[in-house]
Structure formats: C-alpha cells, structure tokens
Design a protein around this motif. Structure first.
Motif, mmCIF file in Angstrom:
data_model
loop_
_atom_site.group_PDB
_atom_site.id
_atom_site.type_symbol
_atom_site.label_atom_id
_atom_site.label_comp_id
_atom_site.label_asym_id
_atom_site.label_seq_id
_atom_site.Cartn_x
_atom_site.Cartn_y
_atom_site.Cartn_z
ATOM 1 N N UNK A 153 -17.946 -34.493 -33.823
ATOM 2 C CA UNK A 153 -16.709 -34.782 -33.910
ATOM 3 C C UNK A 153 -16.606 -35.647 -35.081
ATOM 4 N N UNK A 154 -17.873 -36.587 -35.703
ATOM 5 C CA UNK A 154 -17.524 -37.329 -36.893
ATOM 6 C C UNK A 154 -17.436 -36.077 -38.283
ATOM 7 N N UNK A 155 -18.316 -35.325 -38.004
ATOM 8 C CA UNK A 155 -18.039 -34.153 -39.110
ATOM 9 C C UNK A 155 -16.542 -33.219 -39.220
ATOM 10 N N UNK A 156 -16.299 -33.224 -38.102
ATOM 11 C CA UNK A 156 -14.933 -32.449 -37.915
ATOM 12 C C UNK A 156 -13.786 -33.613 -38.629
ATOM 13 N N UNK A 157 -13.901 -34.856 -38.285
ATOM 14 C CA UNK A 157 -13.068 -35.720 -38.899
ATOM 15 C C UNK A 157 -13.084 -35.806 -40.311
ATOM 16 N N UNK A 176 -22.312 -37.705 -49.926
ATOM 17 C CA UNK A 176 -21.503 -36.740 -49.916
ATOM 18 C C UNK A 176 -20.895 -36.880 -48.495
ATOM 19 N N UNK A 177 -20.053 -35.880 -48.134
ATOM 20 C CA UNK A 177 -19.226 -35.658 -47.008
ATOM 21 C C UNK A 177 -20.155 -35.950 -45.730
ATOM 22 N N UNK A 178 -21.278 -35.355 -45.710
ATOM 23 C CA UNK A 178 -22.195 -35.724 -44.505
ATOM 24 C C UNK A 178 -22.383 -37.150 -44.496
ATOM 25 N N UNK A 179 -22.581 -37.859 -45.428
ATOM 26 C CA UNK A 179 -22.977 -39.293 -45.535
ATOM 27 C C UNK A 179 -21.890 -39.756 -44.935
ATOM 28 N N UNK A 180 -20.650 -39.489 -45.436
ATOM 29 C CA UNK A 180 -19.548 -40.265 -44.901
ATOM 30 C C UNK A 180 -19.446 -40.136 -43.312
ATOM 31 N N UNK A 181 -19.437 -38.711 -42.808
ATOM 32 C CA UNK A 181 -19.273 -38.656 -41.576
ATOM 33 C C UNK A 181 -20.580 -39.403 -40.642
ATOM 34 N N UNK A 182 -21.899 -39.420 -41.175
ATOM 35 C CA UNK A 182 -22.870 -40.175 -40.697
ATOM 36 C C UNK A 182 -22.772 -41.669 -40.679
ATOM 37 N N UNK A 183 -21.900 -42.216 -41.647
ATOM 38 C CA UNK A 183 -21.599 -43.542 -41.571
ATOM 39 C C UNK A 183 -20.450 -43.936 -40.548
ATOM 40 N N UNK A 184 -19.541 -42.776 -40.389
ATOM 41 C CA UNK A 184 -18.674 -43.231 -39.356
ATOM 42 C C UNK A 184 -19.280 -42.955 -37.919
ATOM 43 N N UNK A 185 -20.243 -42.296 -37.899
ATOM 44 C CA UNK A 185 -20.904 -42.355 -36.684
ATOM 45 C C UNK A 185 -21.755 -43.688 -36.365
ATOM 46 N N UNK A 186 -22.300 -43.970 -37.300
ATOM 47 C CA UNK A 186 -23.186 -45.459 -37.080
ATOM 48 C C UNK A 186 -22.176 -46.225 -36.729
ATOM 49 N N UNK A 226 -5.815 -51.928 -45.715
ATOM 50 C CA UNK A 226 -5.808 -51.381 -46.817
ATOM 51 C C UNK A 226 -7.139 -50.363 -47.198
ATOM 52 N N UNK A 227 -8.322 -50.902 -46.573
ATOM 53 C CA UNK A 227 -9.466 -50.206 -46.581
ATOM 54 C C UNK A 227 -9.354 -48.979 -45.829
ATOM 55 N N UNK A 228 -8.978 -48.937 -44.684
ATOM 56 C CA UNK A 228 -8.510 -47.819 -44.021
ATOM 57 C C UNK A 228 -7.814 -46.652 -44.736
ATOM 58 N N UNK A 229 -6.783 -47.399 -45.422
ATOM 59 C CA UNK A 229 -5.889 -46.243 -46.003
ATOM 60 C C UNK A 229 -6.634 -45.773 -47.287
ATOM 61 N N UNK A 230 -7.336 -46.476 -47.813
ATOM 62 C CA UNK A 230 -8.105 -45.735 -48.917
ATOM 63 C C UNK A 230 -9.452 -44.914 -48.548
ATOM 64 N N UNK A 231 -9.831 -45.160 -47.424
ATOM 65 C CA UNK A 231 -10.698 -44.142 -46.737
ATOM 66 C C UNK A 231 -10.004 -42.805 -46.337
ATOM 67 N N UNK A 232 -8.812 -42.815 -45.921
ATOM 68 C CA UNK A 232 -7.982 -41.879 -45.591
ATOM 69 C C UNK A 232 -7.727 -40.973 -46.981
ATOM 70 N N UNK A 259 -14.457 -33.586 -42.660
ATOM 71 C CA UNK A 259 -14.188 -32.213 -43.072
ATOM 72 C C UNK A 259 -12.876 -31.623 -42.921
ATOM 73 N N UNK A 260 -12.120 -32.388 -41.909
ATOM 74 C CA UNK A 260 -10.819 -31.771 -41.482
ATOM 75 C C UNK A 260 -10.895 -30.489 -40.675
ATOM 76 N N UNK A 261 -12.031 -29.975 -40.191
ATOM 77 C CA UNK A 261 -12.234 -28.715 -39.441
ATOM 78 C C UNK A 261 -13.830 -28.960 -39.011
ATOM 79 N N UNK A 262 -13.939 -28.104 -38.081
ATOM 80 C CA UNK A 262 -15.492 -28.180 -37.761
ATOM 81 C C UNK A 262 -16.334 -27.633 -38.937
ATOM 82 N N UNK A 263 -17.395 -28.344 -38.857
ATOM 83 C CA UNK A 263 -18.337 -28.402 -40.099
ATOM 84 C C UNK A 263 -18.894 -26.961 -40.349
#
Length: 98
Positions: free
Chosen positions: A62-66, A39-49, A9-15, A68-72
C-alpha cells in the motif's frame, strides 16, 4: 510558524515531490540512490515506518502504491530498466543506506 501550518506545508511539498517523481519515470531509482542517497522505495519505506509508529495500518504494498501512483510491480514493468554497469559501480562505491 504554527505547527499545523508547518505540517500542511510539509505535506504539500511531499505530495509535490511524489507528483514530480511520478512524472519523471525516466529517472531510475538507482540514479536517485547514486545522486541523492534515497529513492522511491525509501520514501515508501519511510511512509510505512511513520504509519507503524502512529499505529496506522499500512502494508508495504500500500505504501509503495501510494508513492508510485500505481502498484509497484506495474511501475517496474512499465518504467524500470536494467541497471547499467556504470550505475551499479556508482551504487557500490557510494554505499548509500538503502
């Protein structure tokens, strides 16, 4: 709640959050920072961490591309505008942890 179900459920909410942010390109990262403290960058940083902590190879790009849905750089060129004086002032006053 079963931990596996909770994770699903958490993964679905994040997506869904990512889909929403990808659709709302009019909302700038600085606006997210000023209003929500992330912000979006924070989310990508948290994913990388999280990937680093799990030993999963994932680059910053790669985390930013994920997120943002495209290269940053492409997202910035298409959607990012120059921050206004009011946005910068609000950011400086809020001192969010970015």
């Amino acid at each position: 709640m079963d931990p596996n179900v909770r994770t699903q459920l958490e993964a679905a909410a994040f997506r869904r959050l990512l889909e929403h942010l990808r659709e709302r390109t009019d909302v700038q990262n600085i606006d997210l920072m000023n209003l929500a403290g992330f912000c979006r960058n924070c989310l990508s940083n948290w994913m990388k961490e999280a990937a680093d902590a799990a030993g999963v190879p994932l680059s910053k790009e790669e985390s930013r591309t994920y997120v943002y849905g495209m290269p940053y750089e492409e997202w910035k060129a298409r959607h990012q505008t120059e921050a206004t004086g009011a946005q910068l002032k609000a950011f400086d006053e809020s001192k969010p942890g970015h």
